[in-house]
Design an enzyme around this catalytic site. Sequence first.
Site, PDB file in Angstrom:
ATOM      1  N   ASP A 160     -19.249 -52.464 -18.250  1.00  0.00           N
ATOM      2  CA  ASP A 160     -17.789 -52.428 -18.263  1.00  0.00           C
ATOM      3  C   ASP A 160     -17.248 -52.373 -16.828  1.00  0.00           C
ATOM      4  O   ASP A 160     -18.028 -52.287 -15.865  1.00  0.00           O
ATOM      5  CB  ASP A 160     -17.338 -51.201 -19.084  1.00  0.00           C
ATOM      6  CG  ASP A 160     -16.005 -51.435 -19.775  1.00  0.00           C
ATOM      7  OD1 ASP A 160     -15.247 -52.329 -19.355  1.00  0.00           O
ATOM      8  OD2 ASP A 160     -15.718 -50.702 -20.748  1.00  0.00           O
ATOM      9  N   ARG A 217     -16.618 -60.859 -21.231  1.00  0.00           N
ATOM     10  CA  ARG A 217     -15.325 -60.659 -21.880  1.00  0.00           C
ATOM     11  C   ARG A 217     -14.245 -61.323 -21.042  1.00  0.00           C
ATOM     12  O   ARG A 217     -14.175 -61.108 -19.834  1.00  0.00           O
ATOM     13  CB  ARG A 217     -15.078 -59.164 -22.025  1.00  0.00           C
ATOM     14  CG  ARG A 217     -16.027 -58.494 -23.035  1.00  0.00           C
ATOM     15  CD  ARG A 217     -15.566 -58.739 -24.458  1.00  0.00           C
ATOM     16  NE  ARG A 217     -14.168 -58.288 -24.560  1.00  0.00           N
ATOM     17  CZ  ARG A 217     -13.812 -57.009 -24.591  1.00  0.00           C
ATOM     18  NH1 ARG A 217     -14.721 -56.055 -24.634  1.00  0.00           N
ATOM     19  NH2 ARG A 217     -12.550 -56.675 -24.631  1.00  0.00           N
ATOM     20  N   ASP A 221      -9.730 -55.602 -25.408  1.00  0.00           N
ATOM     21  CA  ASP A 221     -10.512 -55.054 -26.521  1.00  0.00           C
ATOM     22  C   ASP A 221      -9.888 -55.418 -27.870  1.00  0.00           C
ATOM     23  O   ASP A 221      -8.678 -55.303 -28.054  1.00  0.00           O
ATOM     24  CB  ASP A 221     -10.539 -53.517 -26.449  1.00  0.00           C
ATOM     25  CG  ASP A 221     -11.477 -53.008 -25.370  1.00  0.00           C
ATOM     26  OD1 ASP A 221     -12.140 -53.823 -24.690  1.00  0.00           O
ATOM     27  OD2 ASP A 221     -11.547 -51.776 -25.207  1.00  0.00           O
TER      28      ASP A 221
END
Length: 403
Positions: A160, A217, A221
């Site tokens: 992340d 990504r 989210d």
Amino acid sequence: MMFVKLSQLLLLLLVVSGAIGLENGLARTPPMGWLSWERFRCTTDCMQFPDECISDKLFRDMADALASEGYADVGYEYVIIDDCWLAYNRDADGKLQPDASRFPHGMLDLSNYIHSKGLKFGLYEDYGTNTCAGFPGIIGHMEDDANTFASWGVDYVKLDGCYAQLHDMDIGYPAFGDYLNRTGRPMVYSCSWPVYQEFNGIKPDYEAIIKTCNLWRNYGDIQDSWDDILSIIDYYASKQDEIIPHAGPGHWNDPDMLIIGNFGLSKDQSKAQMAMWSVMASPLIMSNDLRNIDPEFKAILQNKKVIAVNQDPLGIQGRRVYQNNNVEVWTRPVMPVQNNQSSYAVVVLSRRTDGTPFKISVLLELLGLTNPAGYAFEELFDGVTHGELLPTDDFEVRVNPTG
Ligand SMILES: *[C@@H]1O[C@H](CO)[C@@H](O)[C@H](O)[C@H]1NC(C)=O
Ligand SMILES: *[C@@H]1O[C@H](CO)[C@@H](O)[C@H](O)[C@H]1NC(C)=O
């Protein structure tokens, strides 16, 4: 409500070549598995929520369900721990350590258990000083942490990007990738690098990203709602010319988890997510409670023909090719290829909310299906075949309302 319908199969069409990306031999098709975040978040109170807290038990339960409930048989393989597994401090030697009360047997023991089920083990960390939930990040410890992950038998790393300098990511994500590589243990590398940059007005360097990461990504989210699914689909449609060329065997755009079987989606909306994630060549990483899923949702998640579209070896990400009356059509070139013409998976997605199934009719050639030999159609969710059409024929289907 929503809708979906269709994916079609076809006969014939074209071959394509992919961009050159990370070659660690992994993720030749989009990774499939299960990840804790969307469904279980950062639940840490195991006294009050023993079945939901981020703990050794949760991941053993999910590994058991993947193996015994048919998910592993259709390709779901990675059991991935997201944020909130760590202790708040490193150990006396500076090594990462799990929360001792929630992971009392340590990570290697859990990893061994997951491997004993024929599955693979994924683990989360963060490139910055802290994870998004405030646990220790890897900055300043990258080499040690890569070695720790390898020593625990990790097969998949989600990295992340909270509490990090955005421009440093261009150096830091590749550096950690090198440390992972040097451990000698193959680990799928999932990066959040582009989404943090994109959301802060920095144009991601996709040429570098595909050489570093197996998946990444691009967008925020996922949340447990149909509106959120539509916002994700809109993002990928609006950026499709920029984003699609970077997808291919070994390197994939990641629109985040499948939320099928949770609280937010109807059955048709669930078919829509499954169909769209398949036509977009997206990783199929579920975040749901596999111990407690209605059979109709389980059947959608385990539909082999739809999964085969997702896992198609050409590895070409699909695109939106048609929009009219609040209905849109997406296509993805897939195998089989004959006479230099590919087949296509086709998704018809309805955003209409008015009562009855809505009929759309469009010339096949307007969808880019131009092979003069024509196409044989099959509806993949139901396995119903629909005969053959030429490019000059109308493609006609009825799609259920969604909202
Ligand atoms: C490390 O990188 C090399 C060169 O790209 C690759 O051939 C090899 O498979 C990688 N090894 C691992 C363990 O990722
Ligand atoms: C196959 O199709 C591609 C794309 O349309 C074209 O560039 C190529 O020349 C074709 N190859 C053959 C052998 O026809």
